[in-house]
Design a protein around this motif. Structure first.
Motif, short mmCIF file in Angstrom:
data_model
loop_
_atom_site.label_atom_id
_atom_site.label_comp_id
_atom_site.label_asym_id
_atom_site.label_seq_id
_atom_site.Cartn_x
_atom_site.Cartn_y
_atom_site.Cartn_z
N MET A 13 66.23 145.58 7.32
CA MET A 13 65.71 146.93 7.10
C MET A 13 64.74 146.95 5.93
N CYS A 14 63.83 147.88 6.03
CA CYS A 14 62.88 148.15 4.95
C CYS A 14 62.92 149.65 4.68
N ILE A 15 62.53 150.01 3.49
CA ILE A 15 62.45 151.43 3.15
C ILE A 15 61.06 151.68 2.58
N GLY A 19 54.48 155.83 2.56
CA GLY A 19 53.74 154.79 3.27
C GLY A 19 53.70 153.45 2.55
N GLU A 20 54.37 153.34 1.42
CA GLU A 20 54.38 152.10 0.65
C GLU A 20 55.76 151.45 0.74
N LEU A 21 55.77 150.13 0.97
CA LEU A 21 57.03 149.41 1.02
C LEU A 21 57.72 149.49 -0.34
#
Length: 168
Positions: A13-15, A19-21
């Motif tokens: 997963m990423c958060i 719009g920026e990681l």
């Protein structure tokens, strides 16, 4: 990263924020016996490649968690951890487990064993950036493992921290 989303997409997963990681977390499923906790990070995660992912295992093992410095203190790491707890429940696994660095230990190693250090952090008598975070996320210490990972601040120790599935 390709292995993570191919072999076990539920564990990758990423958060994003605006719009920026902002952070990421990855895991794999292993068959873990708490009576025999000793292992290295390289062994249990296949050096982070997770080719040893076992869909029939009993434990979701955290490979890594990271939040970019400019996004820390917003609770994003805790949100990702809670999402992984939901994955443990959804898949009917016994626990979530991972080894935590002990970056504050090197400052106290002349006074305390690694086990004493973890006890002091758990009791709130001292703070550790990683272990204190894992405790705030609901994880509890299971064991201290020698030579868990190459890390000078931790003197190569790792604290195995678990969250047990309350529905098992």
């Amino acid at each position: 990263m390709t292995n993570h989303v191919t072999l076990f997409p539920e564990g990758a997963m990423c958060i994003e924020v605006g719009g920026e990681l902002a952070g990421s977390m990855t895991g794999l499923i292993v068959d873990f016996d708490p009576k025999h906790p000793n292992h290295t990070w390289e062994e249990i995660t296949d050096n982070g490649y997770i080719r040893n992912h076992d869909p029939n295992g009993n434990t979701l093992y955290i490979v890594d968690i990271a939040v970019r410095p400019s996004f820390r203190k917003f609770g994003l790491g805790k949100l990702m951890m809670q999402a992984m707890y939901h994955t443990v429940i959804k898949l009917g696994l016994d626990r979530l487990l991972g080894g935590g660095r002990m970056p504050g230990y090197h400052k106290m190693a002349n006074q305390w064993t690694p086990e004493e250090y973890i006890r002091k952090v758990t009791e709130g008598n001292t703070k550790d950036p990683v272990i204190s975070f894992l405790l705030r996320c609901g994880r509890t210490p299971l064991a201290v493992v020698e030579n868990y990972l190459e890390d000078a601040e931790s003197l190569n120790y790792g604290a195995l921290m678990e969250w047990k599935n309350p529905f098992k």
